[in-house]
Design a protein around this motif. Structure first.
Motif, PDB file in Angstrom:
ATOM      1  N   THR A  16       0.907  -1.109   0.062  1.00 22.59           N
ATOM      2  CA  THR A  16       0.059  -0.090  -0.024  1.00 22.59           C
ATOM      3  C   THR A  16       0.695   1.260  -0.144  1.00 22.59           C
ATOM      4  OG1 THR A  16      -1.617  -0.965   1.265  1.00 22.59           O
ATOM      5  CG2 THR A  16      -1.843   1.291   1.254  1.00 22.59           C
ATOM      6  N   ARG A  17       0.567   2.284  -0.916  1.00 22.12           N
ATOM      7  CA  ARG A  17       1.349   3.460  -1.071  1.00 22.12           C
ATOM      8  C   ARG A  17       1.004   4.221   0.418  1.00 22.12           C
ATOM      9  NH1 ARG A  17      -0.120   8.702  -2.018  1.00 22.12           N
ATOM     10  NH2 ARG A  17       1.565   9.920  -2.707  1.00 22.12           N
ATOM     11  N   SER A  18       2.190   4.661   0.812  1.00 16.22           N
ATOM     12  CA  SER A  18       2.120   5.504   2.226  1.00 16.22           C
ATOM     13  C   SER A  18       3.028   6.622   1.841  1.00 16.22           C
ATOM     14  CB  SER A  18       2.413   4.591   3.251  1.00 16.22           C
ATOM     15  OG  SER A  18       1.229   3.801   3.489  1.00 16.22           O
ATOM     16  N   LEU A  19       3.406   7.365   2.788  1.00 18.57           N
ATOM     17  CA  LEU A  19       4.410   8.391   2.919  1.00 18.57           C
ATOM     18  C   LEU A  19       5.453   8.602   3.918  1.00 18.57           C
ATOM     19  CD1 LEU A  19       1.537  11.360   1.990  1.00 18.57           C
ATOM     20  CD2 LEU A  19       3.317  10.424   0.662  1.00 18.57           C
ATOM     21  N   LEU A  20       6.701   8.833   3.601  1.00 17.99           N
ATOM     22  CA  LEU A  20       7.483   9.145   4.670  1.00 17.99           C
ATOM     23  C   LEU A  20       7.625  10.734   4.789  1.00 17.99           C
ATOM     24  CD1 LEU A  20       9.572   7.968   6.611  1.00 17.99           C
ATOM     25  CD2 LEU A  20      11.294   8.396   4.713  1.00 17.99           C
ATOM     26  N   ASP A  21       7.301  11.183   5.838  1.00 12.65           N
ATOM     27  CA  ASP A  21       7.488  12.630   6.451  1.00 12.65           C
ATOM     28  C   ASP A  21       8.750  12.784   6.633  1.00 12.65           C
ATOM     29  OD1 ASP A  21       6.981  15.387   6.858  1.00 12.65           O
ATOM     30  OD2 ASP A  21       6.032  14.941   8.767  1.00 12.65           O
ATOM     31  N   ALA A  22       9.913  13.224   5.471  1.00 12.60           N
ATOM     32  CA  ALA A  22      11.198  13.474   5.651  1.00 12.60           C
ATOM     33  C   ALA A  22      11.278  15.110   5.855  1.00 12.60           C
ATOM     34  CB  ALA A  22      11.964  12.722   4.489  1.00 12.60           C
ATOM     35  N   GLU A  23      12.520  15.274   6.181  1.00  7.31           N
ATOM     36  CA  GLU A  23      12.768  16.826   6.477  1.00  7.31           C
ATOM     37  C   GLU A  23      12.693  17.664   5.156  1.00  7.31           C
ATOM     38  OE1 GLU A  23      16.130  19.566   8.220  1.00  7.31           O
ATOM     39  OE2 GLU A  23      15.568  17.719   9.276  1.00  7.31           O
ATOM     40  N   PRO A 110      20.201   8.932   1.582  1.00  5.98           N
ATOM     41  CA  PRO A 110      20.484   9.110   3.021  1.00  5.98           C
ATOM     42  C   PRO A 110      19.575  10.113   3.695  1.00  5.98           C
ATOM     43  CG  PRO A 110      22.408   8.928   1.828  1.00  5.98           C
ATOM     44  CD  PRO A 110      21.486   9.083   0.837  1.00  5.98           C
ATOM     45  N   TRP A 111      18.890  10.983   3.300  1.00 10.07           N
ATOM     46  CA  TRP A 111      18.350  12.130   3.403  1.00 10.07           C
ATOM     47  C   TRP A 111      16.732  11.554   3.994  1.00 10.07           C
ATOM     48  CZ3 TRP A 111      13.817  13.395   0.909  1.00 10.07           C
ATOM     49  CH2 TRP A 111      13.942  13.024  -0.227  1.00 10.07           C
ATOM     50  N   MET A 112      16.450  10.359   3.249  1.00  5.92           N
ATOM     51  CA  MET A 112      15.067   9.722   3.519  1.00  5.92           C
ATOM     52  C   MET A 112      14.699   9.228   4.817  1.00  5.92           C
ATOM     53  SD  MET A 112      14.373   8.331  -0.543  1.00  5.92           S
ATOM     54  CE  MET A 112      14.595   9.561  -1.910  1.00  5.92           C
ATOM     55  N   THR A 113      14.642   9.852   5.775  1.00  7.06           N
ATOM     56  CA  THR A 113      14.479   9.496   7.041  1.00  7.06           C
ATOM     57  C   THR A 113      13.308  10.395   7.566  1.00  7.06           C
ATOM     58  OG1 THR A 113      16.140  11.056   8.203  1.00  7.06           O
ATOM     59  CG2 THR A 113      16.832   8.822   7.562  1.00  7.06           C
ATOM     60  N   GLY A 114      12.827   9.676   8.502  1.00  5.28           N
ATOM     61  CA  GLY A 114      11.512  10.727   9.274  1.00  5.28           C
ATOM     62  C   GLY A 114      10.530   9.673   9.885  1.00  5.28           C
ATOM     63  N   THR A 115       9.343  10.489   9.724  1.00  2.00           N
ATOM     64  CA  THR A 115       7.848   9.417  10.532  1.00  2.00           C
ATOM     65  C   THR A 115       7.458   8.672   9.296  1.00  2.00           C
ATOM     66  OG1 THR A 115       7.933  11.080  12.218  1.00  2.00           O
ATOM     67  CG2 THR A 115       5.953   9.918  11.640  1.00  2.00           C
ATOM     68  N   LEU A 116       6.967   7.694   9.260  1.00  2.00           N
ATOM     69  CA  LEU A 116       6.273   7.101   8.295  1.00  2.00           C
ATOM     70  C   LEU A 116       4.723   7.319   8.823  1.00  2.00           C
ATOM     71  CD1 LEU A 116       5.516   4.762   6.167  1.00  2.00           C
ATOM     72  CD2 LEU A 116       5.397   3.101   8.273  1.00  2.00           C
ATOM     73  N   VAL A 117       3.848   7.769   7.483  1.00  2.00           N
ATOM     74  CA  VAL A 117       2.651   8.229   7.472  1.00  2.00           C
ATOM     75  C   VAL A 117       1.649   7.111   6.801  1.00  2.00           C
ATOM     76  CG1 VAL A 117       0.874  10.096   6.939  1.00  2.00           C
ATOM     77  CG2 VAL A 117       3.172  10.514   7.604  1.00  2.00           C
ATOM     78  N   TYR A 118       1.054   6.208   7.684  1.00  2.00           N
ATOM     79  CA  TYR A 118       0.073   5.135   6.940  1.00  2.00           C
ATOM     80  C   TYR A 118      -0.859   5.969   6.035  1.00  2.00           C
ATOM     81  CZ  TYR A 118       1.762   1.186   9.494  1.00  2.00           C
ATOM     82  OH  TYR A 118       2.584  -0.015   9.874  1.00  2.00           O
ATOM     83  N   ALA A 119      -1.312   4.960   4.988  1.00  2.00           N
ATOM     84  CA  ALA A 119      -2.222   5.536   4.206  1.00  2.00           C
ATOM     85  C   ALA A 119      -3.678   5.516   5.077  1.00  2.00           C
ATOM     86  CB  ALA A 119      -2.630   4.367   3.199  1.00  2.00           C
TER      87      ALA A 119
END
Length: 133
Positions: A16-23, A110-119
């Motif tokens: 399932t497509r979700s989002l990563l809330d990266a800086e 490497p910059w792709m870190t942060g909070t996972l945001v579920y669909a």
């Protein structure tokens, strides 16, 4: 994706497509859920084969990350690792730390870190983490 045996669906996996809330910006990622195999077909490698094929397809599509909530003993064999120590934050405190896992593909930077945001569907069906009785 589904697995069939003699014309019967015996297993399935969904991403399932979700989002990563990266800086830097939101990043499209995938979440592996659900994975299921009929009980009479357990321990035949069907679930592992479904996950491996799904991951191959996602890597070919330049997906950077795939997350899941699951048994580390099973999913670590498929390349998943604990996400918390890699700069990722889980979308709910109800998810046990060890169950929050990720696999990084070549499209990950490497910059792709942060909070996972579920669909939204995960929240609508209350299928996030563990609930107490």
């Amino acid at each position: 994706m589904v697995a069939e045996h003699d014309g019967q669906v015996v297993g399935n996996v969904m991403f399932t497509r979700s989002l990563l809330d990266a800086e830097r910006r939101l990043v499209d990622v995938q979440v592996l859920s659900p994975l299921g195999v009929l009980p009479e077909f357990h321990r035949r490698g069907i679930g592992s084969a479904l996950v491996r094929r799904g991951l191959e397809v996602l890597a070919e599509r330049n997906v950077p990350l795939v997350f899941l909530e699951g048994d580390p003993g099973f999913y670590s064999r498929l390349g998943f690792e604990p996400a918390g120590g890699l700069g990722f934050r889980k979308p709910s405190l109800r998810i046990p730390d060890g169950a929050f896992q990720v696999i990084r593909f070549p499209a990950h930077e490497p910059w792709m870190t942060g909070t996972l945001v579920y669909a939204e569907a995960f929240w609508r069906h209350d299928s996030v983490g563990l609930r107490t009785a």
